[in-house]
Design a protein around this motif. Structure first.
Motif, short mmCIF file in Angstrom:
data_model
loop_
_atom_site.label_atom_id
_atom_site.label_comp_id
_atom_site.label_asym_id
_atom_site.label_seq_id
_atom_site.Cartn_x
_atom_site.Cartn_y
_atom_site.Cartn_z
N ASP A 28 27.83 -23.23 -15.71
CA ASP A 28 27.24 -23.83 -16.89
C ASP A 28 25.90 -23.15 -17.15
OD1 ASP A 28 26.06 -25.37 -18.88
OD2 ASP A 28 26.64 -27.27 -17.99
N ASP A 29 25.84 -22.34 -18.20
CA ASP A 29 24.62 -21.60 -18.54
C ASP A 29 23.67 -22.42 -19.40
OD1 ASP A 29 25.81 -21.64 -21.03
OD2 ASP A 29 26.06 -19.47 -21.18
N GLY A 30 23.97 -23.70 -19.55
CA GLY A 30 23.16 -24.59 -20.38
C GLY A 30 23.88 -24.98 -21.65
N LEU A 86 24.31 -17.78 -11.93
CA LEU A 86 25.52 -17.02 -11.66
C LEU A 86 25.12 -15.74 -10.93
CD1 LEU A 86 28.59 -16.54 -12.19
CD2 LEU A 86 27.88 -15.38 -14.29
N TYR A 87 25.77 -15.47 -9.81
CA TYR A 87 25.51 -14.26 -9.03
C TYR A 87 26.74 -13.38 -9.09
CZ TYR A 87 21.25 -16.34 -7.26
OH TYR A 87 20.00 -16.89 -7.16
N TRP A 106 22.31 -13.97 -12.98
CA TRP A 106 22.28 -14.34 -14.40
C TRP A 106 21.85 -15.79 -14.49
CZ3 TRP A 106 22.24 -12.64 -19.19
CH2 TRP A 106 22.64 -13.46 -20.23
N ASN A 107 20.73 -16.06 -15.15
CA ASN A 107 20.21 -17.43 -15.24
C ASN A 107 20.65 -18.14 -16.52
OD1 ASN A 107 18.63 -16.33 -17.26
ND2 ASN A 107 16.70 -16.54 -16.15
N GLY A 108 21.50 -17.52 -17.29
CA GLY A 108 21.96 -18.08 -18.55
C GLY A 108 21.38 -17.36 -19.75
#
Length: 170
Positions: A28-30, A86-87, A106-108
């Motif tokens: 869930d990237d937000g 996400l890695y 990846w932080n979104g």
């Protein structure tokens, strides 16, 4: 390259596309949970619009930033203390246009490197708590993680890489 199971039958996520997919994870990237796919592909949602990693929202594929510059072979979600991210691990040397040797976060909204990364391919990622808190574990063909000697397996604590004993033979 990728299909879904509805409980009784298989169907293609996108029957017009072919993708060599090596990793799947929900993140869930937000904007809500979505399926992320990593592998060897560059055009899941049209020529040049996805690079080795893509996000499926239930109806269509989209890019994940400008993505890594090579194969994504492993994906996982890990919270290093700054929130879930996400890695991705694989055979790339940059992500989002910035140096990221074979592993990135990846932080979104943007990609970032994990230290100086690995000196060879990352094939597996997993999160494990050995009693001292959750850590990200990476396995692959590398002999160095963040400049630290690490034979094929290493641990990321959110700030630095460490070896696991003498590592693995292969």
């Amino acid at each position: 390259g990728i299909a879904r199971w509805n409980g009784s039958t298989w169907s293609a996520l996108d029957p017009d596309q072919y993708a060599a997919v090596g990793a799947l994870v929900v993140f869930d990237d937000g904007s809500g949970p979505a399926l992320y796919a990593g592998g060897y592909f560059t055009d899941l949602s049209g020529p040049g619009s996805t690079e080795y990693i893509a996000r499926w929202n239930g109806t269509s594929w989209s890019s994940v930033g400008s993505g890594p510059n090579g194969e994504v072979l492993a994906l996982t979600v890990f919270d290093d203390g700054s929130g879930p991210a996400l890695y991705a691990g694989g055979e790339f040397t940059s992500a989002g246009g910035a140096p990221a040797n074979r592993i990135a976060r990846w932080n979104g909204t943007s990609w970032s490197a994990l230290g100086s990364g690995m000196n060879d391919s990352v094939l597996a990622l997993a999160v494990y708590d050995d009693g001292s808190g959750s850590k990200l574990y990476a396995g692959g063909f590398f002999t160095s993680a963040g400049g630290v000697p690490a034979n094929c397996i290493a641990r990321w604590d959110g700030a630095a890489w460490s070896a696991l004993g003498s590592g693995l033979g292969s």
